[in-house]
Write a protein that holds these residues in place. Structure first.
Motif, PDB file in Angstrom:
ATOM      1  N   GLY A  47       0.828  -1.199   0.000  1.00 42.31           N
ATOM      2  CA  GLY A  47       0.000   0.000   0.000  1.00 42.31           C
ATOM      3  C   GLY A  47       0.864   1.251   0.000  1.00 42.31           C
ATOM      4  N   PRO A  48       0.284   2.405   0.344  1.00 37.82           N
ATOM      5  CA  PRO A  48       1.049   3.655   0.326  1.00 37.82           C
ATOM      6  C   PRO A  48       2.159   3.657   1.372  1.00 37.82           C
ATOM      7  CG  PRO A  48      -1.103   3.986   1.331  1.00 37.82           C
ATOM      8  CD  PRO A  48      -1.122   2.615   0.745  1.00 37.82           C
ATOM      9  N   ASP A  49       3.206   4.418   1.080  1.00 39.28           N
ATOM     10  CA  ASP A  49       4.308   4.564   2.027  1.00 39.28           C
ATOM     11  C   ASP A  49       3.931   5.517   3.163  1.00 39.28           C
ATOM     12  OD1 ASP A  49       6.648   3.138   0.634  1.00 39.28           O
ATOM     13  OD2 ASP A  49       5.883   4.450  -0.939  1.00 39.28           O
ATOM     14  N   LEU A  50       3.158   6.540   2.828  1.00 40.80           N
ATOM     15  CA  LEU A  50       2.837   7.569   3.810  1.00 40.80           C
ATOM     16  C   LEU A  50       1.572   8.293   3.385  1.00 40.80           C
ATOM     17  CD1 LEU A  50       3.865  10.729   2.689  1.00 40.80           C
ATOM     18  CD2 LEU A  50       5.924   9.333   2.529  1.00 40.80           C
ATOM     19  N   GLY A  51       1.062   9.106   4.279  1.00 36.31           N
ATOM     20  CA  GLY A  51      -0.130   9.882   3.969  1.00 36.31           C
ATOM     21  C   GLY A  51      -0.049  11.266   4.587  1.00 36.31           C
ATOM     22  N   ILE A  52      -0.883  12.160   4.102  1.00 33.66           N
ATOM     23  CA  ILE A  52      -1.092  13.460   4.736  1.00 33.66           C
ATOM     24  C   ILE A  52      -2.558  13.480   5.135  1.00 33.66           C
ATOM     25  CG2 ILE A  52      -0.884  15.959   4.570  1.00 33.66           C
ATOM     26  CD1 ILE A  52       0.947  15.545   2.152  1.00 33.66           C
TER      27      ILE A  52
ATOM     28  N   PRO B  72      -4.198   4.760  15.544  1.00 39.30           N
ATOM     29  CA  PRO B  72      -3.549   3.533  16.008  1.00 39.30           C
ATOM     30  C   PRO B  72      -2.584   2.964  14.963  1.00 39.30           C
ATOM     31  CG  PRO B  72      -5.896   3.472  16.487  1.00 39.30           C
ATOM     32  CD  PRO B  72      -5.670   4.669  15.620  1.00 39.30           C
ATOM     33  N   GLY B  73      -1.370   2.653  15.395  1.00 35.72           N
ATOM     34  CA  GLY B  73      -0.387   2.031  14.518  1.00 35.72           C
ATOM     35  C   GLY B  73       0.346   2.974  13.591  1.00 35.72           C
ATOM     36  N   LEU B  74       0.063   4.287  13.684  1.00 32.34           N
ATOM     37  CA  LEU B  74       0.713   5.239  12.784  1.00 32.34           C
ATOM     38  C   LEU B  74       1.548   6.247  13.572  1.00 32.34           C
ATOM     39  CD1 LEU B  74      -2.141   6.147  10.246  1.00 32.34           C
ATOM     40  CD2 LEU B  74      -0.325   4.444   9.987  1.00 32.34           C
ATOM     41  N   THR B  75       2.708   6.566  13.025  1.00 27.17           N
ATOM     42  CA  THR B  75       3.499   7.691  13.513  1.00 27.17           C
ATOM     43  C   THR B  75       2.995   8.948  12.823  1.00 27.17           C
ATOM     44  OG1 THR B  75       5.453   6.333  13.926  1.00 27.17           O
ATOM     45  CG2 THR B  75       5.813   8.686  13.595  1.00 27.17           C
ATOM     46  N   ALA B  76       2.761  10.014  13.575  1.00 21.49           N
ATOM     47  CA  ALA B  76       2.191  11.248  13.023  1.00 21.49           C
ATOM     48  C   ALA B  76       3.083  12.437  13.362  1.00 21.49           C
ATOM     49  CB  ALA B  76       0.778  11.475  13.569  1.00 21.49           C
TER      50      ALA B  76
ATOM     51  N   VAL C 233       1.734  11.051   8.105  1.00 28.34           N
ATOM     52  CA  VAL C 233       1.611   9.794   8.842  1.00 28.34           C
ATOM     53  C   VAL C 233       2.217   8.644   8.035  1.00 28.34           C
ATOM     54  CG1 VAL C 233      -0.489  10.593  10.008  1.00 28.34           C
ATOM     55  CG2 VAL C 233      -0.686   9.244   7.910  1.00 28.34           C
ATOM     56  N   TYR C 234       2.696   7.645   8.772  1.00 30.08           N
ATOM     57  CA  TYR C 234       3.204   6.409   8.146  1.00 30.08           C
ATOM     58  C   TYR C 234       3.203   5.309   9.204  1.00 30.08           C
ATOM     59  CZ  TYR C 234       7.485   8.363  10.178  1.00 30.08           C
ATOM     60  OH  TYR C 234       8.407   8.931  11.021  1.00 30.08           O
ATOM     61  N   PRO C 235       3.245   4.046   8.804  1.00 28.11           N
ATOM     62  CA  PRO C 235       3.158   2.946   9.773  1.00 28.11           C
ATOM     63  C   PRO C 235       4.308   2.964  10.769  1.00 28.11           C
ATOM     64  CG  PRO C 235       2.810   2.145   7.539  1.00 28.11           C
ATOM     65  CD  PRO C 235       3.297   3.555   7.414  1.00 28.11           C
TER      66      PRO C 235
ATOM     67  N   LEU D  15      10.654   3.807   6.989  1.00 28.28           N
ATOM     68  CA  LEU D  15      10.483   4.432   5.681  1.00 28.28           C
ATOM     69  C   LEU D  15      11.677   4.112   4.785  1.00 28.28           C
ATOM     70  CD1 LEU D  15       9.177   7.978   6.671  1.00 28.28           C
ATOM     71  CD2 LEU D  15       7.875   6.176   5.529  1.00 28.28           C
ATOM     72  N   ARG D  16      11.397   3.827   3.544  1.00 31.59           N
ATOM     73  CA  ARG D  16      12.470   3.675   2.566  1.00 31.59           C
ATOM     74  C   ARG D  16      13.148   5.028   2.354  1.00 31.59           C
ATOM     75  NH1 ARG D  16      10.771   3.114  -2.112  1.00 31.59           N
ATOM     76  NH2 ARG D  16       8.562   3.530  -1.777  1.00 31.59           N
TER      77      ARG D  16
END
Length: 295
Positions: A141-146, A154-158, A270-272, A277-278
């Motif tokens: 899925g996506p690497d990250l989001g805004i 839950p489960g995401l670094t923000a 945000v990202y898991p 992150l790559r």
């Protein structure tokens, strides 16, 4: 001190525990038991002769020595994962970053800034998804989001990207606009809204307009459509300043009388939490967080 091969499992367990600040979460990531992770960490502490974690009733926290080793181990793990991904995948996928975000933010805030990112990182390819449904950050899925929200998922670094504020706008060519001299006068206009959590009722209350009757003549699911409706003369829109700025700069919309209302929600990158992150995705995150956000 030479790094022997039999140190690697203990270092991997320590790095995961340090990143999560939790042995149980590290165990879940590594498919081990919490006691196995604890054993690896204690083995590493014994070999080094220093305490890497402070243990207390609520969990664990890194010591100064633990933080030093965690920084080095995390960097080494990230470098190795980057190399492994490069060897496993194609060059295109290695340099591609998948992003999920809002259409309104892409259209008005992100798009004008992307030429700067391309100039700085011409080899990185971006795939941007603006589907309304909340995206899951599964493998592939996506690497990250805004995201626009409270900042806790839950489960995401923000990471906070920027705050925002609400204020009313209308086309400068709207008939009778000079007669709108104070916030209460805005109630006389056809009002345009979107599906945001804060709306006209919140703004009128903040502006001190109590008990006034008003009607929302148009409602759109996307903020960009709501602003375009106002720019075409359909009425007044309550807009978020970050995505309204291009319309103001172009003279398509102008502010109406009344205060700005700080939004309860902000924009976050945000990202898991469980996945590093790559390098290409990290470069995009670093660039995003370095963007000037002052009005």
């Amino acid at each position: 001190m030479a790094l022997r091969a039999d140190w690697l499992p203990a270092l991997a367990a320590f790095e995961s525990a340090a990143r999560h600040q939790n042995f149980a979460h590290a165990a879940e990531e590594l498919h081990l038991t919490a006691s196995a992770v604890s054993h690896h960490v204690r083995k590493l502490e014994s070999r080094l002769g220093v305490a890497l974690f402070q243990r207390h009733a609520r969990g664990v926290s890194l010591t100064a020595e633990g933080r030093q080793l965690a920084d080095a181990a995390g960097s080494a793990m990230a470098d190795m994962e980057g190399v492994l991904r490069t060897l496993h995948g194609t060059r295109d996928e290695h340099d591609r970053v998948r992003i999920t975000t809002l259409h309104s933010l892409v259209y008005t805030w992100l798009m004008p800034r992307l030429p700067d990112f391309h100039q700085r990182h011409p080899h990185i390819r971006l795939s941007i998804d603006t589907e309304i449904a909340l995206t899951r950050f599964d493998d592939g899925g996506p690497d990250l989001g805004i995201r626009h929200g409270p900042g806790h998922w839950p489960g995401l670094t923000a990471h906070l990207l920027m705050d925002d504020a609400l204020f009313p706008l209308a086309s400068p060519h709207y008939p009778g606009l000079p007669a709108i001299r104070e916030a209460a006068d805005v109630t006389r206009l056809p009002l345009i809204s979107d599906h945001a959590r804060q709306g006209w009722l919140d703004w009128f209350r903040h502006a001190g307009v109590h008990g006034a009757k008003f009607e929302e003549s148009y409602t759109f699911s996307d903020s960009t459509d709501a602003m375009n409706a106002a720019a075409h003369g359909l009425g007044a829109v309550l807009a978020r300043g970050r995505i309204a700025q291009p319309y103001l700069d172009a003279g398509r919309l102008q502010r109406l009388p009344g205060p700005a209302l700080k939004t309860r929600w902000s924009y976050f990158v945000v990202y898991p939490s469980h996945r590093r992150l790559r390098p290409a995705a990290q470069a995009f995150v670093d660039w995003l967080l370095a963007q000037p956000t002052e009005d």
